[in-house]
Design a protein around this motif. Structure first.
Motif, PDB file in Angstrom:
ATOM      1  N   ARG A   1       3.052  13.107 -12.947  1.00  0.00           N
ATOM      2  CA  ARG A   1       3.319  13.640 -11.611  1.00  0.00           C
ATOM      3  C   ARG A   1       2.358  13.093 -10.556  1.00  0.00           C
ATOM      4  NH1 ARG A   1       3.542  19.942 -13.427  1.00  0.00           N
ATOM      5  NH2 ARG A   1       4.912  19.682 -15.221  1.00  0.00           N
TER       6      ARG A   1
ATOM      7  N   THR B   1       6.671  19.450 -19.059  1.00  0.00           N
ATOM      8  CA  THR B   1       8.003  19.644 -19.630  1.00  0.00           C
ATOM      9  C   THR B   1       9.021  18.635 -19.104  1.00  0.00           C
ATOM     10  OG1 THR B   1       8.560  21.239 -17.894  1.00  0.00           O
ATOM     11  CG2 THR B   1       7.578  22.106 -19.917  1.00  0.00           C
ATOM     12  N   ASP B   2       8.597  17.768 -18.198  1.00  0.00           N
ATOM     13  CA  ASP B   2       9.516  16.806 -17.581  1.00  0.00           C
ATOM     14  C   ASP B   2       9.030  15.366 -17.709  1.00  0.00           C
ATOM     15  OD1 ASP B   2       7.314  17.078 -15.961  1.00  0.00           O
ATOM     16  OD2 ASP B   2       8.412  17.678 -14.160  1.00  0.00           O
ATOM     17  N   ASP B   3       7.990  15.124 -18.513  1.00  0.00           N
ATOM     18  CA  ASP B   3       7.379  13.796 -18.540  1.00  0.00           C
ATOM     19  C   ASP B   3       8.298  12.728 -19.114  1.00  0.00           C
ATOM     20  OD1 ASP B   3       7.030  15.086 -21.071  1.00  0.00           O
ATOM     21  OD2 ASP B   3       5.424  13.700 -21.593  1.00  0.00           O
TER      22      ASP B   3
ATOM     23  N   ALA C   1      11.575  12.585 -18.975  1.00  0.00           N
ATOM     24  CA  ALA C   1      12.580  12.249 -17.966  1.00  0.00           C
ATOM     25  C   ALA C   1      12.006  11.289 -16.933  1.00  0.00           C
ATOM     26  CB  ALA C   1      13.078  13.522 -17.282  1.00  0.00           C
TER      27      ALA C   1
ATOM     28  N   HIS D   1      10.753  19.445 -24.641  1.00  0.00           N
ATOM     29  CA  HIS D   1      10.948  18.900 -23.299  1.00  0.00           C
ATOM     30  C   HIS D   1      12.080  19.673 -22.645  1.00  0.00           C
ATOM     31  CE1 HIS D   1      12.369  15.906 -20.264  1.00  0.00           C
ATOM     32  NE2 HIS D   1      11.101  15.547 -20.229  1.00  0.00           N
ATOM     33  N   SER D   2      12.158  19.599 -21.353  1.00  0.00           N
ATOM     34  CA  SER D   2      13.265  20.208 -20.630  1.00  0.00           C
ATOM     35  C   SER D   2      14.609  19.677 -21.121  1.00  0.00           C
ATOM     36  CB  SER D   2      13.104  19.916 -19.136  1.00  0.00           C
ATOM     37  OG  SER D   2      14.311  20.146 -18.436  1.00  0.00           O
TER      38      SER D   2
ATOM     39  N   ASP E   1      15.429  24.507 -18.051  1.00  0.00           N
ATOM     40  CA  ASP E   1      15.179  23.881 -16.751  1.00  0.00           C
ATOM     41  C   ASP E   1      14.559  24.936 -15.837  1.00  0.00           C
ATOM     42  OD1 ASP E   1      15.230  22.268 -14.501  1.00  0.00           O
ATOM     43  OD2 ASP E   1      17.324  22.725 -14.033  1.00  0.00           O
TER      44      ASP E   1
END
Length: 333
Positions: free
Chosen positions: A105, A142-144, A146, A272-273, A302
């Protein structure tokens, strides 16, 4: 006689360094740090870099072994990635460590523009992936997957245990090009040595076969999948486990071959998401190949997740062994 309620022990978490190992599970201390030292002994081009997190990414082991090849960049993740790119341009092989949330991020543009667009030989090793910390959304990556899957030319790795991590480090050092690896640190479970396992970049591995359910998993969810398979071997179902340590490039051929077998429920399990990770990558591959098994996904919602003790959170969000077994039994029924 009235029923008695047995009080459960209060669950706690040292969120930054919480272990993902189950009670009594075999572990190995700091597999990443020791593997990087071994790789650096073979290749003088390897340098270790971090953004003030050497202890919490196990890079302190490398720093002790090779102090002249260690760089502490301070709390400046963008500088970390930019400097790693510069070192790679000079012919070095930097291994840059931080937390996954900060790598993806906070330093995303620097990875995208400085490292990946130039196809530089930088290895990003990011701790606390997915739901492996109880500190809440500020530290839960949780979005890495993606985010990093979306960067052209970037190899993405999600190892399962200490053996996977150590072998992946050696493979990353030998690979020419940028790599992002989810980093397991501290006391990391050791289980793949029981399956005659060898990490190969870009290859999925069938660890266990079964006729009723196929769990396709990566990272710590492969550990959970193997526990699920054992728990359901009481006659509930025969569960196969296909471990996918490389998220990109994805071993579509092996995945499609396994999913072509008729009569099996296919479950993708990831830490993960539900958005943009292994599940969506596999669903797209199957759709393009016109392979249509019964398909379910075990993943994080999500949503911004809660803070708390990891066992509680894993139960709450459906990625504990017990909740996975319950979900699969429901789908089979």
């Amino acid at each position: 006689m009235g029923s008695q309620t047995v009080a459960k022990p209060r669950l706690t978490t040292s969120a930054m360094i919480a272990s993902i190992a189950s009670e009594g599970q075999r572990t190995e201390a700091a597999p990443f740090g020791h593997a990087l030292v071994a790789a650096a002994e073979r290749d003088a081009r390897i340098v270790g870099m971090t953004a003030d997190l050497s202890k919490y990414t196990d890079l302190h082991i490398f720093a002790k072994a090779f102090p002249e090849r260690y760089r502490q960049m301070g709390m400046a993740e963008q500088l970390l990635m930019a400097a790693a790119g510069g070192m790679a341009k000079e012919g070095l092989i930097p291994f840059a460590t931080t937390y996954a949330v900060f790598a993806t991020r906070r330093a995303y543009d620097f990875i995208h523009q400085v490292i990946a667009e130039e196809n530089l030989n930088v290895k990003i090793c990011a701790a606390l992936p997915g739901l492996t910390t109880g500190y809440g959304p500020s530290h839960q990556a949780t979005d890495d997957l993606a985010l990093m899957r979306a960067i052209p030319g970037l190899t993405v790795i999600d190892p399962c245990d200490a053996l996977d991590t150590a072998q992946a480090v050696a493979a990353m050092a030998a690979h020419q090009g940028p790599v992002y690896m989810r980093l397991l640190r501290g006391k990391v479970p050791m289980l793949l040595d029981q399956y005659d396992y060898q990490f190969e970049l870009g290859k999925a591995k069938l660890l266990r076969d079964g006729k009723d359910v196929l769990i396709i998993s990566s990272g710590i969810m492969t550990m959970r999948a193997l526990e699920v398979a054992e728990a359901m071997s009481d006659g509930s179902a025969e569960v196969a486990v296909l471990h996918v340590p490389t998220i990109k490039p994805l071993d579509e051929a092996t995945i499609i071959e396994q999913c072509r077998r008729s009569g099996r429920l296919v479950v993708v399990a990831e830490n993960h998401s539900t958005i943009g990770g292994l599940g969506e990558a596999i669903a797209l591959a199957l759709l393009k190949a016109r392979v249509h098994p019964a398909f379910e996904q075990i993943a994080l919602p999500d949503a911004f997740l809660d803070a708390g003790a990891l066992p509680t959170l894993h139960d709450r969000y459906g990625i504990s062994t017990e909740t996975m077994v319950a979900s699969i039994r429901r789908w089979l029924a």
